[in-house]
Design an enzyme around this catalytic site. Structure first.
Site, PDB file in Angstrom:
ATOM      1  N   SER A 148       0.845  -1.202   0.000  1.00 16.45           N
ATOM      2  CA  SER A 148       0.000   0.000   0.000  1.00 16.45           C
ATOM      3  C   SER A 148       0.879   1.250   0.000  1.00 16.45           C
ATOM      4  O   SER A 148       1.967   1.258   0.593  1.00 16.45           O
ATOM      5  CB  SER A 148      -0.891   0.022   1.245  1.00 16.45           C
ATOM      6  OG  SER A 148      -1.496   1.287   1.377  1.00 16.45           O
ATOM      7  N   TYR A 161      -2.769  -1.095   9.922  1.00  8.37           N
ATOM      8  CA  TYR A 161      -2.689  -1.278   8.464  1.00  8.37           C
ATOM      9  C   TYR A 161      -1.341  -0.762   7.951  1.00  8.37           C
ATOM     10  O   TYR A 161      -0.637  -1.461   7.211  1.00  8.37           O
ATOM     11  CB  TYR A 161      -3.843  -0.528   7.796  1.00  8.37           C
ATOM     12  CG  TYR A 161      -3.950  -0.715   6.304  1.00  8.37           C
ATOM     13  CD1 TYR A 161      -4.462  -1.891   5.766  1.00  8.37           C
ATOM     14  CD2 TYR A 161      -3.558   0.293   5.423  1.00  8.37           C
ATOM     15  CE1 TYR A 161      -4.576  -2.057   4.390  1.00  8.37           C
ATOM     16  CE2 TYR A 161      -3.674   0.133   4.050  1.00  8.37           C
ATOM     17  CZ  TYR A 161      -4.192  -1.039   3.540  1.00  8.37           C
ATOM     18  OH  TYR A 161      -4.298  -1.205   2.180  1.00  8.37           O
TER      19      TYR A 161
END
Ligand SMILES: NC(=O)c1ccc[n+]([C@@H]2O[C@H](COP(=O)([O-])OP(=O)(O)OC[C@H]3O[C@@H](n4cnc5c(N)ncnc54)[C@H](OP(=O)(O)O)[C@@H]3O)[C@@H](O)[C@H]2O)c1
Length: 258
Positions: A148, A161
Site C-alpha cells: 500500500s 494497516y
C-alpha cells in the site's frame, strides 16, 4: 508484437475474488496462466465470483476458485499441496489479501491491532511459507506482494494497516536477499486509491469521490487493471531483471500530496 505471455505457468492468487485481486486473476488468465484464486467464502460475494469465473471461461482462460481463510496456515499449506498434487507446480504467488478500517489510535483496541496485523501481514507469511519449499525445489518462483502507498505517506487511516503493509516490504526484501539466487524473485506493488469496495467504503458519497479524484494528478481514481497489468508484467519474462523492488502505482498522488 510485444505481449505478456504466461502460458504454461500456474498462478496462485490469495484474495483474488474481487477488487484488485479479481483484476489480477483476470490478467493472469488473459496472459495464459492456469490461475487458482482464493476468497473467504462470504455468500454475499457469490454472484461476483460466479461472474468472474464464467467471464474467464468464456474468454478461454483456465481458472479455479477455493475457499480459504487466509489466517489458517494449515489450510493454506493444504491448498498449496493440493494444487501441486494436481498441477505439479506453482510458478507465481500473489499475496493480495487485505482488510482495513480507518480509525484513530485512540479508537484502536489491542484486538483490532492483532486482527488487522494478522489479516494483512501473517497471511503473507502463511502463503510464502507454504510455497517456498516447492519453489526452491524447482529453482523457480515469482512472488508478488500487494502492499500500500500507506508505506510511503502513512495514509490508509489505521496504525495496524500502515504497520502491517510496511512489514510486507520487510518480507519482500528478506525473500529477495535469501532466495533470489535460488531462482525465486520477489517484488512488491503498492497501490493507492484504486476503485474497489475497500476505497468505496471510505469515500462513500459522490462528493467525497469527486474530491478524491481531483487530488490525483492523472485525473482519476485507479482501476484494478492498473495494478493487475504491473503484476502480470512482473510475473512474466519482462520481470526477470526486477528484483526486490517497491513499485508505487498512485497516479502521482503521493508526490502531489507532499
Ligand atoms: N483499493 C485500494 O485503493 C488499495 C490501496 C492500497 C492497498 N490496497 C491493497 O490491495 C489489496 C486488495 O485491496 P482491494 O481494495 O481490492 O480490497 P477488497 O476489494 O476489499 O478485496 C480484498 C480481498 O481480500 C480477500 N480477503 C480479505 N480478508 C480475507 C481473509 N481473512 N481470508 C481470505 N481472503 C480474505 C477478500 O476475499 P472476500 O471477497 O472473500 O472477502 C478479497 O478477495 C489489499 O491488500 C489492500 O490492502 C488497496
Amino acid at each position: 508484437m510485444l505481449s505478456i505471455d504466461l502460458r504454461g505457468r500456474v498462478a496462485l492468487i490469495l484474495g483474488g475474488s474481487r477488487g484488485i485481486g479479481a483484476g489480477i486473476t483476470r490478467a493472469m488468465c488473459q496472459a495464459g496462466a492456469y490461475t487458482v484464486f482464493t476468497h473467504t467464502g462470504n455468500p454475499k460475494n457469490r454472484g461476483r465470483i460466479d461472474m468472474l469465473v464464467e467471464g474467464i471461461g468464456r474468454d478461454g482462460g483456465s481458472v479455479e476458485e477455493n475457499t480459504l481463510d487466509a489466517l489458517d496456515p494449515e489450510g493454506t499449506k493444504k491448498l498449496v499441496d493440493n494444487i501441486i498434487g494436481k498441477l505439479k507446480k506453482i510458478d507465481i504467488l500473489v499475496c493480495n489479501v487485505g482488510r482495513n478500517l480507518a480509525r484513530t489510535v485512540e479508537e484502536t483496541t489491542v484486538e483490532d491491532w492483532k486482527k488487522f496485523v494478522d489479516i494483512n501481514l501473517s497471511s503473507v507469511y502463511y502463503g510464502v511459507k507454504a510455497v517456498i519449499p516447492h519453489m526452491v525445489e524447482r529453482k523457480y518462483g515469482r512472488i508478488i506482494l500487494i502492499g500500500s502507498s500507506a508505506v510511503f505517506d502513512g495514509g490508509g487511516g489505521a496504525i495496524d494497516y500502515a504497520a502491517a503493509k510496511a512489514g510486507m516490504t520487510g518480507i519482500m526484501k528478506y525473500l529477495c536477499r535469501v532466495y533470489i539466487k535460488k531462482g525465486i524473485n520477489t517484488n512488491i506493488v503498492h497501490p493507492c486509491v484504486i476503485d474497489t469496495d475497500l476505497v468505496r467504503g471510505r469515500y462513500s458519497t459522490e462528493e467525497m469521490w469527486q474530491k478524491l479524484s481531483s487530488q490525483i494528478p492523472v485525473g482519476r481514481v485507479g482501476t484494478p487493471e492498473d495494478i493487475a497489468g504491473m503484476v502480470a508484467y512482473l510475473a512474466s519474462l519482462w520481470g526477470d531483471y526486477i528484483c526486490g523492488q517497491e513499485i508505487l502505482l498512485d497516479g502521482g498522488r503521493t508526490m502531489f500530496n507532499k
